[in-house]
Enzyme design. Structure first.
Site, PDB file in Angstrom:
ATOM      1  N   THR A   5       0.847  -1.194   0.000  1.00 29.89           N
ATOM      2  CA  THR A   5       0.000   0.000   0.000  1.00 29.89           C
ATOM      3  C   THR A   5       0.880   1.240   0.000  1.00 29.89           C
ATOM      4  O   THR A   5       1.782   1.362   0.830  1.00 29.89           O
ATOM      5  CB  THR A   5      -0.933  -0.031   1.229  1.00 29.89           C
ATOM      6  OG1 THR A   5      -1.900  -1.062   1.013  1.00 29.89           O
ATOM      7  CG2 THR A   5      -1.649   1.290   1.431  1.00 29.89           C
ATOM      8  N   GLN A  24      -4.392  -7.323  -6.264  1.00 32.82           N
ATOM      9  CA  GLN A  24      -4.926  -7.840  -4.999  1.00 32.82           C
ATOM     10  C   GLN A  24      -6.300  -7.230  -4.715  1.00 32.82           C
ATOM     11  O   GLN A  24      -6.441  -5.998  -4.621  1.00 32.82           O
ATOM     12  CB  GLN A  24      -3.968  -7.546  -3.844  1.00 32.82           C
ATOM     13  CG  GLN A  24      -4.321  -8.404  -2.620  1.00 32.82           C
ATOM     14  CD  GLN A  24      -3.582  -8.022  -1.363  1.00 32.82           C
ATOM     15  OE1 GLN A  24      -3.412  -6.844  -1.085  1.00 32.82           O
ATOM     16  NE2 GLN A  24      -3.165  -9.009  -0.583  1.00 32.82           N
ATOM     17  N   HIS A  31      -7.432 -11.071  -1.237  1.00 37.88           N
ATOM     18  CA  HIS A  31      -6.788 -10.697   0.031  1.00 37.88           C
ATOM     19  C   HIS A  31      -7.580 -11.317   1.199  1.00 37.88           C
ATOM     20  O   HIS A  31      -8.589 -10.779   1.623  1.00 37.88           O
ATOM     21  CB  HIS A  31      -6.745  -9.175   0.157  1.00 37.88           C
ATOM     22  CG  HIS A  31      -5.800  -8.658   1.209  1.00 37.88           C
ATOM     23  ND1 HIS A  31      -5.326  -9.449   2.235  1.00 37.88           N
ATOM     24  CD2 HIS A  31      -5.237  -7.439   1.398  1.00 37.88           C
ATOM     25  CE1 HIS A  31      -4.515  -8.719   3.006  1.00 37.88           C
ATOM     26  NE2 HIS A  31      -4.444  -7.501   2.511  1.00 37.88           N
ATOM     27  N   ASN A  66      -4.328 -10.467   6.982  1.00 40.36           N
ATOM     28  CA  ASN A  66      -4.072  -9.214   7.707  1.00 40.36           C
ATOM     29  C   ASN A  66      -5.264  -8.543   8.378  1.00 40.36           C
ATOM     30  O   ASN A  66      -5.302  -7.322   8.538  1.00 40.36           O
ATOM     31  CB  ASN A  66      -3.352  -8.222   6.780  1.00 40.36           C
ATOM     32  CG  ASN A  66      -1.977  -8.753   6.386  1.00 40.36           C
ATOM     33  OD1 ASN A  66      -1.457  -9.654   7.036  1.00 40.36           O
ATOM     34  ND2 ASN A  66      -1.393  -8.218   5.328  1.00 40.36           N
ATOM     35  N   TYR A 110      -8.451  -8.168   7.501  1.00 42.13           N
ATOM     36  CA  TYR A 110      -9.500  -7.478   6.751  1.00 42.13           C
ATOM     37  C   TYR A 110     -10.747  -8.371   6.673  1.00 42.13           C
ATOM     38  O   TYR A 110     -10.824  -9.394   7.347  1.00 42.13           O
ATOM     39  CB  TYR A 110      -8.948  -7.031   5.391  1.00 42.13           C
ATOM     40  CG  TYR A 110      -7.787  -6.073   5.572  1.00 42.13           C
ATOM     41  CD1 TYR A 110      -7.988  -4.820   6.157  1.00 42.13           C
ATOM     42  CD2 TYR A 110      -6.483  -6.425   5.250  1.00 42.13           C
ATOM     43  CE1 TYR A 110      -6.934  -3.942   6.384  1.00 42.13           C
ATOM     44  CE2 TYR A 110      -5.412  -5.553   5.462  1.00 42.13           C
ATOM     45  CZ  TYR A 110      -5.649  -4.318   6.042  1.00 42.13           C
ATOM     46  OH  TYR A 110      -4.597  -3.458   6.276  1.00 42.13           O
ATOM     47  N   ARG A 154      -4.158 -14.811  -0.581  1.00 43.71           N
ATOM     48  CA  ARG A 154      -3.181 -14.529   0.473  1.00 43.71           C
ATOM     49  C   ARG A 154      -3.827 -14.718   1.842  1.00 43.71           C
ATOM     50  O   ARG A 154      -4.924 -14.213   2.095  1.00 43.71           O
ATOM     51  CB  ARG A 154      -2.669 -13.098   0.346  1.00 43.71           C
ATOM     52  CG  ARG A 154      -1.416 -12.847   1.180  1.00 43.71           C
ATOM     53  CD  ARG A 154      -0.907 -11.440   0.972  1.00 43.71           C
ATOM     54  NE  ARG A 154       0.520 -11.337   1.262  1.00 43.71           N
ATOM     55  CZ  ARG A 154       1.098 -10.233   1.742  1.00 43.71           C
ATOM     56  NH1 ARG A 154       0.385  -9.158   1.997  1.00 43.71           N
ATOM     57  NH2 ARG A 154       2.396 -10.207   1.978  1.00 43.71           N
ATOM     58  N   ASN A 203      -3.947  -6.036  12.635  1.00 43.99           N
ATOM     59  CA  ASN A 203      -5.265  -5.421  12.742  1.00 43.99           C
ATOM     60  C   ASN A 203      -6.147  -6.102  13.804  1.00 43.99           C
ATOM     61  O   ASN A 203      -7.344  -6.300  13.597  1.00 43.99           O
ATOM     62  CB  ASN A 203      -5.944  -5.356  11.365  1.00 43.99           C
ATOM     63  CG  ASN A 203      -5.296  -4.325  10.476  1.00 43.99           C
ATOM     64  OD1 ASN A 203      -5.048  -3.193  10.915  1.00 43.99           O
ATOM     65  ND2 ASN A 203      -4.983  -4.678   9.244  1.00 43.99           N
ATOM     66  N   GLY A 211       8.606  -7.806   0.230  1.00 51.86           N
ATOM     67  CA  GLY A 211       7.729  -6.632   0.278  1.00 51.86           C
ATOM     68  C   GLY A 211       8.533  -5.357   0.365  1.00 51.86           C
ATOM     69  O   GLY A 211       8.967  -4.800  -0.647  1.00 51.86           O
ATOM     70  N   ARG A 212       8.802  -4.930   1.600  1.00 52.39           N
ATOM     71  CA  ARG A 212       9.452  -3.627   1.814  1.00 52.39           C
ATOM     72  C   ARG A 212      10.769  -3.447   1.046  1.00 52.39           C
ATOM     73  O   ARG A 212      11.044  -2.323   0.607  1.00 52.39           O
ATOM     74  CB  ARG A 212       9.624  -3.388   3.320  1.00 52.39           C
ATOM     75  CG  ARG A 212       8.283  -3.079   3.994  1.00 52.39           C
ATOM     76  CD  ARG A 212       8.339  -3.262   5.493  1.00 52.39           C
ATOM     77  NE  ARG A 212       8.623  -4.662   5.833  1.00 52.39           N
ATOM     78  CZ  ARG A 212       8.831  -5.100   7.055  1.00 52.39           C
ATOM     79  NH1 ARG A 212       8.810  -4.257   8.061  1.00 52.39           N
ATOM     80  NH2 ARG A 212       9.061  -6.378   7.273  1.00 52.39           N
TER      81      ARG A 212
END
Ligand code: 8OZ
Length: 366
Positions: A31, A104, A180, A183, A185, A232, A240, A322-323
């Site tokens: 994101t 995603q 998705h 995480n 959601y 995923r 979260n 990722g990062r």
């Protein structure tokens, strides 16, 4: 200096369903909160993703399937033609560089705020359980509110939105979609007993809590080929404010059931999302790799040695970073040459323009 490309198949092509990837290194969804008005992807997104087209597979950032599915300022959507046109520029730019890209599909559920919702409505969730923490709105961080529990009669509409979003993603030129389910959601909120207190067919038993996710998968694979659909999950992540009393039983059931739909991959956030790979109350996630019939994409805290080990031990088919992709647009080349990795500026992660987005240079490694 050891050149990693001589010792590992991480850098060799591999077939993923209908597409041939250049290598086994993926770009995990990230994101970046830079969408334009109308939740159309940023004008800079084609350049940003094209710079990263050296990934075997790019999984584009989490993208809401409806206005209600939005939970952060400036995230893009995939529910109207203007968004499709914006995404088409991204997929064209990535394909022109020989890359591949999935989108995603995202519904945040309770991880939102009335400021981000149509008509300033309450965010929705399986049950009215307030998350700990703050929402990222256009005017700053605001505490999460108590969400509204979805009516049974609303669920078919949400499933329909996933279906339409998948079709629009293909229309926008994506090679496939990633559902998705991770995480904390909406789909994860239905899975876990901390957030799902329903007493209807979508709550209670593991079978009932998994129902929405499996119906979404069924709907999406009814309109686009299953070899273009991945999912995923983050089975042991507390992201979260999520938790479950028996994640091993829950996710073993989910993955066994997923096999019915012949998804091309299962992408697992191993450990706490963006945090430690080992967590309290965790379990060995190889159980899920062993159960799943398609490709297993491993993610979370990988570096070159860990990724190499994952391939040598056949612990994963593909490794998603990722990062590291943020400040290293040529990440695959850097890993191949064992080059130093740049670190990103945390101040330019979310929101804003080119700074910290398209201005990280590639090295000259040729
Ligand atoms: C970080 C910031 C905003 C969103 C996720 C989509 O956790 C996200 C996300 C991560 O999957």
């Amino acid at each position: 200096m050891t050149i990693a490309s001589q010792t590992s198949d991480l850098f060799k092509p591999v077939q993923l369903g209908a597409i041939q990837l250049q290598n086994r290194i993926a770009m995990a969804p990230l994101t970046r909160s830079r969408a334009q008005a109308g939740d159309v992807p940023s004008e800079l997104a084609p350049e940003y993703y094209a710079q990263r087209a050296g990934a075997g597979l790019i999984i584009a950032e989490a993208t809401q399937i409806s206005p209600q599915g939005k939970g952060y300022a400036w995230t893009p959507g995939i529910y109207n033609e203007a968004q499709v046109a914006g995404w088409k520029k991204v997929t064209d730019a990535v394909h022109a560089k020989g890359g591949h890209i999935f989108l995603q599909l995202w519904h945040v559920g309770r991880i939102s705020h009335p400021d981000l919702q149509p008509g300033n409505a309450l965010p929705v969730a399986p049950s009215a359980v307030t998350p700990q923490g703050n929402a990222f709105t256009e005017t700053g961080f605001k505490p999460f509110v108590e969400p509204r529990a979805l009516e049974l009669s609303e669920l078919p509409g949400i499933i329909e939105q996933y279906k339409t979003a998948a079709q629009l993603a293909i229309k926008a030129g994506f090679d496939g979609v990633e559902i998705h389910g991770a995480n904390g959601y909406l789909l994860d909120q239905f899975l876990r007993d901390k957030t799902n207190r329903r007493t209807d067919a979508y709550g209670g038993s593991i079978e009932n809590r998994a129902r929405l996710l499996l119906e979404v998968v069924e709907a999406v694979t009814s309109v686009i080929p299953s070899e273009r659909v991945g999912i995923r999950l983050s089975p042991i992540s507390p992201a979260n404010d999520i938790a479950d009393s028996d994640p091993k039983a829950l996710f073993s059931y989910v993955v066994e059931q997923l096999n019915r739909f012949k998804l091309v991959y299962l992408h697992v956030v191993e450990g706490a999302t963006g945090g430690p790979r080992q967590v309290e109350h965790g379990f060995d996630l190889q159980v899920l790799r062993d159960l799943f019939k398609g490709f297993y994409i491993a993610n979370n805290g990988y570096d070159l040695p860990l990724a190499t080990k994952a391939r040598e031990g056949n612990l994963a088919d593909i490794v998603a970073f990722g990062r590291p992709w943020i400040a290293n647009p040529d990440l695959v080349e850097r890993l191949k040459h064992n080059a130093d990795l740049a670190s990103f500026n945390p101040d330019t992660l979310y929101g804003g323009g080119a700074a910290g987005y398209t201005d990280y240079p590639a090295l000259n490694l040729a």
